[in-house]
Design a protein around this motif. Sequence first.
Motif, PDB file in Angstrom:
ATOM      1  N   GLU A 154      33.616   4.801  33.238  1.00  8.86           N
ATOM      2  CA  GLU A 154      33.861   3.433  32.814  1.00  8.86           C
ATOM      3  C   GLU A 154      35.321   3.086  33.046  1.00  8.86           C
ATOM      4  OE1 GLU A 154      33.013   2.859  28.682  1.00  8.86           O
ATOM      5  OE2 GLU A 154      34.410   4.387  27.995  1.00  8.86           O
ATOM      6  N   ALA A 155      35.616   1.783  33.071  1.00 11.16           N
ATOM      7  CA  ALA A 155      36.981   1.333  33.361  1.00 11.16           C
ATOM      8  C   ALA A 155      37.293   0.071  32.578  1.00 11.16           C
ATOM      9  CB  ALA A 155      37.144   1.072  34.862  1.00 11.16           C
ATOM     10  N   ALA A 156      38.597  -0.159  32.383  1.00 11.18           N
ATOM     11  CA  ALA A 156      39.090  -1.359  31.698  1.00 11.18           C
ATOM     12  C   ALA A 156      38.576  -1.431  30.264  1.00 11.18           C
ATOM     13  CB  ALA A 156      38.733  -2.620  32.475  1.00 11.18           C
ATOM     14  N   VAL A 157      38.771  -0.359  29.514  1.00  9.83           N
ATOM     15  CA  VAL A 157      38.402  -0.312  28.096  1.00  9.83           C
ATOM     16  C   VAL A 157      39.675  -0.481  27.279  1.00  9.83           C
ATOM     17  CG1 VAL A 157      37.265   0.977  26.275  1.00  9.83           C
ATOM     18  CG2 VAL A 157      36.507   1.240  28.655  1.00  9.83           C
ATOM     19  N   TYR A 158      39.711  -1.550  26.494  1.00 15.10           N
ATOM     20  CA  TYR A 158      40.898  -1.831  25.683  1.00 15.10           C
ATOM     21  C   TYR A 158      40.490  -2.108  24.233  1.00 15.10           C
ATOM     22  CZ  TYR A 158      43.387  -1.796  30.076  1.00 15.10           C
ATOM     23  OH  TYR A 158      43.925  -1.392  31.277  1.00 15.10           O
ATOM     24  N   GLY A 159      41.422  -2.631  23.457  1.00 10.94           N
ATOM     25  CA  GLY A 159      41.214  -2.751  22.026  1.00 10.94           C
ATOM     26  C   GLY A 159      40.177  -3.763  21.591  1.00 10.94           C
ATOM     27  N   ASP A 160      39.642  -4.552  22.529  1.00  8.85           N
ATOM     28  CA  ASP A 160      38.581  -5.482  22.153  1.00  8.85           C
ATOM     29  C   ASP A 160      37.202  -4.836  22.224  1.00  8.85           C
ATOM     30  OD1 ASP A 160      38.478  -5.252  24.889  1.00  8.85           O
ATOM     31  OD2 ASP A 160      38.180  -7.383  25.284  1.00  8.85           O
ATOM     32  N   TYR A 161      37.145  -3.543  22.558  1.00  9.01           N
ATOM     33  CA  TYR A 161      35.861  -2.865  22.658  1.00  9.01           C
ATOM     34  C   TYR A 161      36.035  -1.399  22.257  1.00  9.01           C
ATOM     35  CZ  TYR A 161      31.015  -2.782  24.277  1.00  9.01           C
ATOM     36  OH  TYR A 161      29.637  -2.718  24.341  1.00  9.01           O
ATOM     37  N   THR A 162      35.070  -0.597  22.605  1.00  8.30           N
ATOM     38  CA  THR A 162      35.126   0.830  22.298  1.00  8.30           C
ATOM     39  C   THR A 162      34.933   1.639  23.565  1.00  8.30           C
ATOM     40  OG1 THR A 162      34.097   2.630  21.023  1.00  8.30           O
ATOM     41  CG2 THR A 162      32.622   0.910  21.838  1.00  8.30           C
ATOM     42  N   GLY A 163      35.515   2.824  23.591  1.00  6.55           N
ATOM     43  CA  GLY A 163      35.151   3.751  24.634  1.00  6.55           C
ATOM     44  C   GLY A 163      33.706   4.179  24.442  1.00  6.55           C
ATOM     45  N   CYS A 164      33.056   4.581  25.512  1.00  3.89           N
ATOM     46  CA  CYS A 164      31.642   4.936  25.449  1.00  3.89           C
ATOM     47  C   CYS A 164      31.376   6.239  26.182  1.00  3.89           C
ATOM     48  CB  CYS A 164      30.784   3.820  26.061  1.00  3.89           C
ATOM     49  SG  CYS A 164      30.793   2.269  25.115  1.00  3.89           S
ATOM     50  N   HIS A 165      30.149   6.705  26.046  1.00  2.09           N
ATOM     51  CA  HIS A 165      29.659   7.831  26.841  1.00  2.09           C
ATOM     52  C   HIS A 165      28.286   7.448  27.374  1.00  2.09           C
ATOM     53  CE1 HIS A 165      28.192   8.681  22.691  1.00  2.09           C
ATOM     54  NE2 HIS A 165      27.088   9.084  23.320  1.00  2.09           N
TER      55      HIS A 165
END
Length: 713
Positions: A224-235
């Motif tokens: 994944e790419a472009a993960v910032y504070g408006d969302y969550t990291g994922c798996h």
Amino acid sequence: MHKQKSNDTKHIFGYLRCVPKYTYQVPVLLFLSFLCINAQTWTAFSPDSSLRIEAKQDIISAIASGQKNCYFRVLLGENAVVDWSPVGVKTSDQDFVTDLTFVKQSQTTIDETYPLPSGKRSSYRNNCTELVLTFSNKNDRQVAFYFRAYNEAAAVRSELMGSGSTQVSGEVTGFTFASGSTGWGHKPNDDEATFDQFSAGNSASSYGIPILFKTSNAWALVTEAAVYGDYTGCHFASKSASKNVYQIAYPSGQGAISGSLPWKLPWRVAIVGNSLGPIIESSVVENLNPPCELTDLSWIKSGRSMWSWLSQNTGDMAQQKRYVDYASQMGWELNLIDDGFNRSGVAEVCQYGSQKSVGNELWYNYTEVNTQSKHNSVSQQCRSWGLKSLKIDFIYGGDGINYNNNIMKWYDMSAKSLADNKLMVTYHGCTVPRGQRRRWPNIMTMEGVMGYEWIGRGYPSLSHNCMLPFTRNVIGPMDHTPVLLTLGQLTNGSGSTRTSTDAHEVALSVVYESGIQHFADRPEGYSGCIGNNFLKTVPSAWDDIRYIDGYPGQTCILARRKGNDWYIAGISAVAAKTMTIPLSFLKAGSYTVDIYKDTTGSSKYTMTKTTATINPSTPLSLWVNTNGGFCFKIPDSYQVPVSIRSKERNTIKNFANMNHRNHSLFVSDGVGNGLSLKRTGNVFTIQGKSLPKGETISRLPSGVFINVDKKNR
């Protein structure tokens, strides 16, 4: 950014995209925009037409029985690397998955370049076709699905349209691989783990990013790419009903996420290739991130760093000055002051380092900087001491999760606080990168890997070293802390004797990419090494990368370029054998080089420096010991790109049905010199550069470029 837009839904054959601002390789000229096959099926082609994304609405019972949902697949030529895969998102009060109504489509060509002070290359090109399909749900709320077709990757994201706010409860987006495909992955929230082999579709399972797949005809790496504070990291996780569909999943304990509309969610990415080369060489993870937030990058300097903690602990003032002295002697730019040092002496070490032209880094625990006020105070203090960079460690919340929404918010705050004070950073004890260094280029490296800190605490076999270039290091810089030469017991535990050869260790300085390369051994370990002179010159930031050969967990041979010099290195985790290194990408000529390699037939650690004369037409053969390696530098060997030019312009003439692999592209210099180039399998020469039969034009030899004037489309 240069963009061209079209809403045409007809077949567009022979459309040749030419932008005067750029110099293109031949395959970039073979461009086909998306076409709509019928009311509910669409296709987006990559700039060189080798990859395409197909999207449709359909009922696929194996994934969502009885539901008409949106799907996409990714093809290389006619081979589906990623089979029909779901795309969609759910909020607390809306369903953007099932029974959507098509509203509109749009298409954009993205072609931009940007620099970064560290990474696989110094100049990045973001070139793709972006197809946007907008749908409405039964409540007339709209969602847009973005599909980006790169030459080596496919990316998809969702955008929730409208105004106001909402809560995202989850996504169904994922990637489907043929059952029986081979995969390599690790458990979520356990980035300091090995990439273990599994069979796709064998069982319901979850894996952290990235995951590498080998299908019957291709390779793919999903992340994944472009993960910032408006969302969550994922798996990624597969379900019992669809075990070969790896869908986006939230970390444990992550609830619905609140946000404002319109809201673009992160990119879900599959990097693909018929070989491993396009995956290793890809910069798509950075390309999918927002542009840089900073206007002045002059203070961001990639570097090589001495680091005492692993081999001798942090020690006192005298020890840190000794490590500064050795960094200066080696011409290395930095020294890392790790945990355990009395911070009242930091300013003195920094002043001492400045006299030696060596900057200093300082370790902090996440708990010391986990709020805005604490972080700003620390950043300002570190700047006043004269530090160049921080190392922030143990980055996870009270629940032990290192990539949820709260942690991603912290990364945004941290990178900005550090940049405001002109400080670089190493994030350690952390999640993996997701391309943030494009937006915040002061993020020099991140751990998120089982590195040499695990020696003495269960470091795995050397197959792990040979797995990382194909997995973890593909998606961003990696603070593995390589080049460990001391054979004796180390301070962090018993049983810590390494199994790699000296040549393997020195080769890691090229094979592994990190904006700050922390070397793990003590001065005596390097001063007594035959490869000492090589380590003095090896860069930590590169201008280009080229995959040569290898297989995950077994071997890896890479070439990296700095200026006009190529550095070639290989590592092995298999029994002793002879490796062959093709050199056809070098500039024509003969080169005398020093090769650092395993001593033939010797004990397992011994390294030898030999001098050899090489040339582009003759592959180099080297004997590599069990768990061995090699490396060498080839000065002034870069083939500078050449152009076919006339005094006024270049003429590009395309044939009908340009996308057909058996048709040709005619190239003329405008003064009677012309070439007709087959799309694949042709033998031809441009300015003396020959393409061997069987290669595609997407893998032209270095230096084959054509300048195209926009008015001659």
